[in-house]
Write a protein that holds these residues in place. Structure first.
Motif, PDB file in Angstrom:
ATOM      1  N   VAL A 232       0.880  -1.165   0.000  1.00  7.43           N
ATOM      2  CA  VAL A 232       0.000   0.000   0.000  1.00  7.43           C
ATOM      3  C   VAL A 232       0.923   1.221   0.000  1.00  7.43           C
ATOM      4  O   VAL A 232       1.558   1.531   1.005  1.00  7.43           O
ATOM      5  N   ASP A 233       1.027   1.866  -1.136  1.00  5.28           N
ATOM      6  CA  ASP A 233       1.991   2.952  -1.308  1.00  5.28           C
ATOM      7  C   ASP A 233       1.475   4.223  -0.638  1.00  5.28           C
ATOM      8  O   ASP A 233       0.636   4.939  -1.186  1.00  5.28           O
ATOM      9  N   ARG A 234       1.986   4.513   0.543  1.00  5.40           N
ATOM     10  CA  ARG A 234       1.511   5.680   1.282  1.00  5.40           C
ATOM     11  C   ARG A 234       1.907   6.985   0.598  1.00  5.40           C
ATOM     12  O   ARG A 234       1.191   7.982   0.724  1.00  5.40           O
ATOM     13  N   LYS A 235       3.048   6.990  -0.087  1.00  8.91           N
ATOM     14  CA  LYS A 235       3.457   8.208  -0.800  1.00  8.91           C
ATOM     15  C   LYS A 235       2.427   8.595  -1.847  1.00  8.91           C
ATOM     16  O   LYS A 235       2.184   9.776  -2.106  1.00  8.91           O
ATOM     17  N   ALA A 236       1.808   7.599  -2.466  1.00  5.67           N
ATOM     18  CA  ALA A 236       0.784   7.828  -3.485  1.00  5.67           C
ATOM     19  C   ALA A 236      -0.620   7.827  -2.892  1.00  5.67           C
ATOM     20  O   ALA A 236      -1.608   7.846  -3.637  1.00  5.67           O
ATOM     21  N   GLN A 237      -0.716   7.785  -1.557  1.00  4.08           N
ATOM     22  CA  GLN A 237      -2.010   7.772  -0.864  1.00  4.08           C
ATOM     23  C   GLN A 237      -2.880   6.591  -1.318  1.00  4.08           C
ATOM     24  O   GLN A 237      -4.112   6.710  -1.434  1.00  4.08           O
TER      25      GLN A 237
END
Length: 235
Positions: free
Chosen positions: A34-39
Motif C-alpha cells: 500500500v503505497d503511502r506516498k501515493a495515498q
C-alpha cells in the motif's frame, strides 16, 4: 498453491505486527504494498477492503479483515496458537491486555503521531495534547511492565504471543516517531520487563525475515532505526 492469506501492508506500519505473527505461525502469505506516498490507502480499491483507509488489511478465506487486534485474535483462534484459547483460565486476562494495547495504547500513539487529525493545526494545542499523551503513555507502559513482570504465559514467555509482537512494534514506534519530535521522554530501559520481551523477540526467525522484508535493521525493538525498505515507505 496460492497462499490463504494476502497482507496489504506498508513498511513499519501496523501491518508489521501481522507479518511477524504470520511468520511466527509459519503461514505462507502474499504481500501487497500500500503505497503511502501515493495515498494508495485512500484509493477506491483499498477502501473497498477497508472503508476506513487504514493499514493493514488481511485477506483471508473468511474475507478481508481489518483492525490490528481483530486480525491478531482471528489468527490466534484459527491456528490455536500464540494466545490462550477459548476455555483457558488465562483467556480473560489476555483479552483485557490485548484490547488495552489496541483501544488505549495504540489509540494514544495515533494521537501522538498525528495530533493535527484530532486537534487541528494550531501548534500550541498540538504541543499541549502531546504532553498529556506522553504522560498517559508512561502510565500505560508502567502497567504493562508490571503485568509482564508477573511472567504470565502470554506476555514475555519463551513462546511469543500475538500481544508480544503487538507491544514490541508499538515500543519501536515510540522510540522513532514523530520523526522531528523530541523523544527523550521515552527510554525502553525504564520498563525492564518490556525491554526483556523485546530483546528476546529479536532472536526469533520471524523477526529476521521481517527485518529483511521491511528494512528494519539489526535491533528493531531494543535500539530501532528508521526503516529502509526495499519497496514503499513507512510514512
Amino acid at each position: 498453491m496460492k497462499p490463504e492469506y494476502r497482507l496489504h501492508y506498508a513498511p513499519d506500519n501496523a501491518s508489521l505486527v501481522i507479518r511477524l505473527v504470520l511468520e511466527e505461525l509459519g503461514q505462507p502469505y502474499e504481500t501487497v504494498l500500500v503505497d503511502r506516498k501515493a495515498q494508495a490507502q485512500n484509493s477506491a480499491e483499498y477502501r473497498a477492503l477497508n472503508p476506513n483507509g487504514l493499514i493493514p488489511v488481511l485477506e483471508t478465506p473468511d474475507g478481508a479483515v481489518f483492525e490490528t487486534a481483530a486480525i491478531l485474535l482471528w489468527l490466534s483462534e484459527r491456528h490455536a496458537a500464540m494466545a490462550p484459547q477459548p476455555g483457558s483460565t488465562d483467556r480473560a486476562v489476555f483479552l483485557k491486555w490485548l484490547f488495552f494495547a489496541s483501544n488505549t495504547l495504540h489509540a494514544d500513539l495515533r494521537m501522538l503521531f498525528y495530533p493535527d487529525k484530532y486537534i487541528g493545526d494550531a501548534k500550541p494545542h498540538q504541543d499541549q495534547l502531546q504532553t498529556v499523551l506522553r504522560q498517559r503513555l508512561h502510565r500505560h507502559l508502567t502497567h504493562l511492565d508490571q503485568a509482564a513482570a508477573a511472567r504470565p504465559a502470554w506476555l514475555g514467555a519463551p513462546q511469543p504471543s500475538v500481544l508480544d509482537y503487538y507491544l514490541a512494534c508499538q515500543l519501536r514506534w515510540m522510540a522513532l516517531y514523530p520523526a522531528q519530535a523530541n523523544k527523550s521522554w521515552f527510554t525502553l530501559a525504564h520498563y525492564p520487563s518490556l525491554q526483556h520481551l523485546c530483546a528476546a523477540l529479536e532472536h526469533r526467525a520471524a523477526v529476521a525475515v521481517s527485518r529483511e522484508a521491511e528494512g528494519l535493521g539489526a535491533t528493531p525493538f531494543t535500539s530501532p532505526a528508521y526503516a529502509n525498505p526495499p519497496e514503499g515507505s513507512a510514512t
